[in-house]
Design a protein around this motif. Structure first.
Motif, PDB file in Angstrom:
ATOM      1  N   LYS A 149      81.526  81.198  -7.950  1.00 27.97           N
ATOM      2  CA  LYS A 149      82.478  82.266  -7.619  1.00 27.97           C
ATOM      3  C   LYS A 149      83.765  81.737  -6.999  1.00 27.97           C
ATOM      4  N   ALA A 150      83.724  80.491  -6.507  1.00 27.36           N
ATOM      5  CA  ALA A 150      84.935  79.874  -5.961  1.00 27.36           C
ATOM      6  C   ALA A 150      85.699  79.122  -7.047  1.00 27.36           C
ATOM      7  N   GLY A 151      85.117  79.045  -8.234  1.00 31.50           N
ATOM      8  CA  GLY A 151      85.779  78.370  -9.336  1.00 31.50           C
ATOM      9  C   GLY A 151      85.663  76.858  -9.292  1.00 31.50           C
ATOM     10  N   LEU A 152      84.645  76.333  -8.585  1.00 29.48           N
ATOM     11  CA  LEU A 152      84.452  74.879  -8.497  1.00 29.48           C
ATOM     12  C   LEU A 152      83.387  74.423  -9.477  1.00 29.48           C
ATOM     13  N   LYS A 153      83.697  73.369 -10.192  1.00 30.36           N
ATOM     14  CA  LYS A 153      82.713  72.778 -11.086  1.00 30.36           C
ATOM     15  C   LYS A 153      81.838  71.845 -10.258  1.00 30.36           C
ATOM     16  N   ARG A 154      80.603  72.245 -10.049  1.00 29.74           N
ATOM     17  CA  ARG A 154      79.635  71.465  -9.289  1.00 29.74           C
ATOM     18  C   ARG A 154      78.311  71.517 -10.016  1.00 29.74           C
ATOM     19  N   PRO A 155      77.371  70.659  -9.627  1.00 29.06           N
ATOM     20  CA  PRO A 155      76.055  70.693 -10.279  1.00 29.06           C
ATOM     21  C   PRO A 155      75.403  72.068 -10.132  1.00 29.06           C
ATOM     22  N   THR A 156      74.565  72.405 -11.089  1.00 31.53           N
ATOM     23  CA  THR A 156      73.861  73.682 -11.024  1.00 31.53           C
ATOM     24  C   THR A 156      72.355  73.494 -10.887  1.00 31.53           C
ATOM     25  N   GLU A 157      71.918  72.247 -10.726  1.00 31.99           N
ATOM     26  CA  GLU A 157      70.487  72.008 -10.527  1.00 31.99           C
ATOM     27  C   GLU A 157      70.170  72.185  -9.040  1.00 31.99           C
ATOM     28  N   PRO A 158      69.272  73.101  -8.696  1.00 32.29           N
ATOM     29  CA  PRO A 158      68.947  73.336  -7.284  1.00 32.29           C
ATOM     30  C   PRO A 158      68.505  72.074  -6.539  1.00 32.29           C
ATOM     31  N   GLU A 159      67.772  71.186  -7.203  1.00 32.00           N
ATOM     32  CA  GLU A 159      67.307  69.967  -6.531  1.00 32.00           C
ATOM     33  C   GLU A 159      68.484  69.087  -6.113  1.00 32.00           C
ATOM     34  N   ARG A 160      69.478  68.982  -6.975  1.00 32.06           N
ATOM     35  CA  ARG A 160      70.648  68.154  -6.671  1.00 32.06           C
ATOM     36  C   ARG A 160      71.479  68.773  -5.549  1.00 32.06           C
ATOM     37  N   ILE A 161      71.666  70.084  -5.614  1.00 35.95           N
ATOM     38  CA  ILE A 161      72.400  70.781  -4.553  1.00 35.95           C
ATOM     39  C   ILE A 161      71.668  70.619  -3.222  1.00 35.95           C
ATOM     40  N   THR A 169      80.395  61.265   6.869  1.00 34.89           N
ATOM     41  CA  THR A 169      81.205  60.464   7.784  1.00 34.89           C
ATOM     42  C   THR A 169      80.426  59.309   8.394  1.00 34.89           C
ATOM     43  N   ASP A 170      81.171  58.312   8.894  1.00 36.29           N
ATOM     44  CA  ASP A 170      80.574  57.224   9.682  1.00 36.29           C
ATOM     45  C   ASP A 170      80.780  57.475  11.174  1.00 36.29           C
ATOM     46  N   TRP A 171      81.461  58.550  11.529  1.00 37.77           N
ATOM     47  CA  TRP A 171      81.714  58.992  12.900  1.00 37.77           C
ATOM     48  C   TRP A 171      82.656  58.075  13.685  1.00 37.77           C
ATOM     49  N   ALA A 172      83.205  57.045  13.059  1.00 31.64           N
ATOM     50  CA  ALA A 172      84.037  56.097  13.796  1.00 31.64           C
ATOM     51  C   ALA A 172      85.397  55.848  13.148  1.00 31.64           C
ATOM     52  N   TRP A 173      85.497  56.006  11.833  1.00 36.52           N
ATOM     53  CA  TRP A 173      86.725  55.649  11.146  1.00 36.52           C
ATOM     54  C   TRP A 173      87.184  56.708  10.147  1.00 36.52           C
ATOM     55  N   CYS A 174      86.263  57.166   9.308  1.00 33.83           N
ATOM     56  CA  CYS A 174      86.681  58.123   8.288  1.00 33.83           C
ATOM     57  C   CYS A 174      85.588  59.138   7.997  1.00 33.83           C
ATOM     58  N   ALA A 175      86.024  60.242   7.460  1.00 33.06           N
ATOM     59  CA  ALA A 175      85.130  61.307   7.024  1.00 33.06           C
ATOM     60  C   ALA A 175      85.641  61.809   5.684  1.00 33.06           C
ATOM     61  N   TYR A 176      84.732  62.001   4.769  1.00 35.09           N
ATOM     62  CA  TYR A 176      85.075  62.476   3.437  1.00 35.09           C
ATOM     63  C   TYR A 176      84.651  63.932   3.294  1.00 35.09           C
ATOM     64  N   LEU A 177      85.617  64.813   3.154  1.00 36.92           N
ATOM     65  CA  LEU A 177      85.350  66.224   2.931  1.00 36.92           C
ATOM     66  C   LEU A 177      85.043  66.385   1.444  1.00 36.92           C
ATOM     67  N   SER A 178      83.770  66.480   1.130  1.00 35.87           N
ATOM     68  CA  SER A 178      83.365  66.441  -0.277  1.00 35.87           C
ATOM     69  C   SER A 178      83.350  67.808  -0.955  1.00 35.87           C
ATOM     70  N   ASP A 179      83.198  68.868  -0.197  1.00 34.82           N
ATOM     71  CA  ASP A 179      83.240  70.215  -0.776  1.00 34.82           C
ATOM     72  C   ASP A 179      83.895  71.177   0.202  1.00 34.82           C
ATOM     73  N   LEU A 180      84.802  71.968  -0.315  1.00 35.54           N
ATOM     74  CA  LEU A 180      85.370  73.098   0.418  1.00 35.54           C
ATOM     75  C   LEU A 180      85.437  74.241  -0.579  1.00 35.54           C
ATOM     76  N   ALA A 181      84.641  75.258  -0.335  1.00 39.64           N
ATOM     77  CA  ALA A 181      84.590  76.383  -1.268  1.00 39.64           C
ATOM     78  C   ALA A 181      84.579  77.696  -0.499  1.00 39.64           C
ATOM     79  N   VAL A 182      85.358  78.646  -1.002  1.00 39.18           N
ATOM     80  CA  VAL A 182      85.413  79.998  -0.449  1.00 39.18           C
ATOM     81  C   VAL A 182      85.420  80.958  -1.634  1.00 39.18           C
TER      82      VAL A 182
END
Length: 131
Positions: A22-34, A61-74
């Motif tokens: 519903k947010a228009g994001l192409k993501r996996p649809t297998e429940p196990e992977r999600i 994140t590694d909590w010390a240097w970087c964090a990767y925001l991998s999904d943002l959906a609304v």
């Protein structure tokens, strides 16, 4: 509009699959992977309208240097309501000021991220997944 934000609550995979769709994001649809994607996130912020999942922000994140925001959906009908911005703010507070927050954007969100504090970078590289 009454939105409740929750940290580290893992929603049902089916709820997240519906949200991504519903947010228009192409993501996996297998429940196990999600389920694995959610379980292995370091920071998981969700947005709820009563009992309905309407937003998610998943970060690694590694909590010390970087964090990767991998999904943002609304949900599409709630975009421009500040939900995404609030989930990013909660994420930034949780990872702390020492971490840089980075992401790869879908083309349709290129205009959104600078509005919520991200700088556009021309120095990223990636190797695409095979599945």
């Amino acid at each position: 509009m009454n939105i409740t934000y929750k940290l580290d609550i893992i929603p049902q995979a089916e709820e997240v699959i519906t949200l991504f769709s519903k947010a228009g994001l192409k993501r996996p649809t297998e429940p196990e992977r999600i389920t694995l994607m959610l379980k292995n996130a370091d920071v998981l912020v969700t947005a709820w309208q009563e009992e309905k999942l309407v937003g998610i922000c998943r970060t690694i994140t590694d909590w010390a240097w970087c964090a990767y925001l991998s999904d943002l959906a609304v949900f599409t009908d709630l975009k421009n309501s500040g939900i995404g911005k609030e989930m990013i703010s909660i994420t930034r507070e949780k990872i702390g000021p020492q971490c840089m927050l980075i992401l790869l954007s879908v083309p349709t969100a290129f205009d959104y991220y600078p509005k919520v504090g991200f700088n556009k970078e021309d120095r990223a590289f990636s190797i695409e997944r095979k599945q």
